[in-house]
Enzyme design. Structure first.
Site, mmCIF file in Angstrom:
data_model
loop_
_atom_site.group_PDB
_atom_site.id
_atom_site.type_symbol
_atom_site.label_atom_id
_atom_site.label_comp_id
_atom_site.label_asym_id
_atom_site.label_seq_id
_atom_site.Cartn_x
_atom_site.Cartn_y
_atom_site.Cartn_z
ATOM 1 N N LYS A 176 0.843 -1.198 0.000
ATOM 2 C CA LYS A 176 0.000 0.000 0.000
ATOM 3 C C LYS A 176 0.876 1.245 0.000
ATOM 4 C CE LYS A 176 -2.158 1.732 3.716
ATOM 5 N NZ LYS A 176 -1.957 3.217 3.694
ATOM 6 N N ASP A 191 -3.477 4.347 -1.969
ATOM 7 C CA ASP A 191 -4.391 4.808 -0.926
ATOM 8 C C ASP A 191 -4.347 6.335 -0.829
ATOM 9 O OD1 ASP A 191 -5.972 5.016 1.360
ATOM 10 O OD2 ASP A 191 -4.338 4.475 2.723
ATOM 11 N N LYS A 234 -7.421 8.177 -1.172
ATOM 12 C CA LYS A 234 -8.723 8.583 -0.620
ATOM 13 C C LYS A 234 -9.297 9.823 -1.323
ATOM 14 C CE LYS A 234 -7.620 6.871 4.054
ATOM 15 N NZ LYS A 234 -6.175 6.548 3.869
ATOM 16 N N ASP A 255 -13.594 14.750 -3.968
ATOM 17 C CA ASP A 255 -13.622 16.029 -4.653
ATOM 18 C C ASP A 255 -14.854 16.057 -5.555
ATOM 19 O OD1 ASP A 255 -12.756 18.538 -5.844
ATOM 20 O OD2 ASP A 255 -10.708 17.957 -5.308
ATOM 21 N N THR A 300 -10.719 4.124 10.679
ATOM 22 C CA THR A 300 -10.641 3.306 11.898
ATOM 23 C C THR A 300 -10.171 4.122 13.102
ATOM 24 O OG1 THR A 300 -8.487 2.519 11.115
ATOM 25 C CG2 THR A 300 -10.382 1.074 10.782
ATOM 26 N N ARG A 360 2.525 -0.371 11.027
ATOM 27 C CA ARG A 360 3.565 -0.301 12.060
ATOM 28 C C ARG A 360 3.948 -1.635 12.688
ATOM 29 N NH1 ARG A 360 0.724 4.967 14.585
ATOM 30 N NH2 ARG A 360 -0.964 3.994 13.426
#
Length: 245
Positions: free
Chosen positions: A39, A66, A68, A71, A131, A223
Site C-alpha cells: 500500500k 491509498d 482517498k 472532490d 478506523t 507499524r
C-alpha cells in the site's frame, strides 16, 4: 510455498508508510519473496511519486494506491483515469463524496482502459469511516448521528449501489457489510494489530486472525511490520495467524 500461504499472503496489504522511497525500498528488500500487496499512501506518494508505484509493479507486487480521493465528480474522474494508467491493482475514494462522485471514478477507469487495452481494471473501493473515528467524533465533530456501525453500513450500501467493488472499513464491521452487500463485496480492513501490540491512534482494531474469521477480504498492516525489529518475521507471524484463523 503452499497454496494456503500464497492465498493469505496475497490478502495481507503492507502499508509502506515512509517519508521517502529509500526507506520503503529497504523494507521491500526485507520482505522479498513474500507475495503480499503493498500500500502506497499519501506520505510516500507525495514524496516519491508515480515512479515508485511503477517500481513496485516492476518488482511484481500488487499495489493499493491509498489516496482517498474526495472532490467534485469531474476532478475524481480525472484522478481515477491517471491512477488507472499507473497500473495499480486497487485504489480508493471517500464514500462521503456521494454516488455521483463514485460513478465518476468508474468513468475515469473506463476512459483509461478504452485508450489502452493493455491496462487491467483495478478494484475501486470507498472509505466508509476511518478506523481512528470513534463514536464521539462521529456524532459531535463530523455531525453524523447514530452508531459508527450504522454509518459504515449506510456508506457500504451506497458504495454497492454506485457499482464499486467494495469498501475500506474496520474488520469489526466486515461480517455486517457482507450480510447487506453480499459475500463478493470486498472489505479492506485497516486497524489490524497482532495480539499484544500497541494500538497507536487506532480505535476500532482486531487481530489478523479475528479479521479473517470476521470475513475481511484483505487486511492492512503498517507499524506492526514496518516498525518491528525484524519486519520479515513480523510479516510471517501475521500470515501464520491468518492461516490459523
Amino acid at each position: 510455498m503452499n497454496e494456503q500461504y500464497k492465498e493469505m499472503a496475497g490478502r495481507l496489504i503492507v502499508a509502506l508508510d515512509y517519508p521517502d522511497a529509500a526507506q520503503a525500498t529497504a523494507l521491500l528488500q526485507e520482505l522479498e519473496g513474500i507475495p503480499c500487496y503493498m500500500k502506497v499512501g499519501m506520505q510516500l506518494y507525495y514524496a516519491a511519486g508515480p515512479d515508485f508505484v511503477r517500481e513496485l509493479k516492476t518488482r511484481g507486487y500488487k499495489v493499493f494506491l491509498d489516496l482517498k480521493m474526495h472532490d467534485i465528480p469531474n476532478t475524481v474522474k480525472g484522478g481515477a483515469e491517471s491512477i488507472t494508467r499507473l497500473g495499480v491493482d486497487m485504489f480508493n475514494v471517500h464514500a462521503a463524496g456521494g454516488k455521483d462522485m463514485m460513478n465518476a471514478a468508474l468513468d475515469g477507469v473506463a476512459k483509461a482502459i478504452q485508450s489502452d487495452r493493455t491496462l487491467q481494471k483495478p478494484l475501486v473501493i470507498a472509505v466508509t469511516q476511518l478506523t481512528s473515528t470513534g463514536q464521539d467524533v462521529l456524532n459531535q465533530e463530523i455531525g453524523i448521528p447514530g452508531t459508527v456501525k450504522d454509518a459504515v453500513i449506510r456508506y457500504a450500501e451506497l458504495t454497492k449501489a454506485a457499482g464499486l467493488d467494495g469498501v475500506v472499513a474496520s474488520a469489526m464491521e466486515s461480517s455486517d457489510i457482507a450480510s447487506v452487500c453480499g459475500a463478493d463485496f470486498v472489505t479492506v480492513t485497516p486497524g489490524i494489530r497482532p495480539a499484544g501490540s500497541d494500538q497507536g491512534d487506532q480505535k476500532r482494531v482486531l487481530t489478523p486472525g479475528e479479521a479473517i474469521r470476521n470475513g475481511s477480504s484483505y487486511i492492512v498492516v503498517g507499524r506492526p511490520i514496518t516498525a518491528a525489529e525484524k519486519p520479515r518475521a513480523a510479516a510471517e507471524q501475521i500470515i501464520k495467524e491468518m492461516m490459523e484463523a
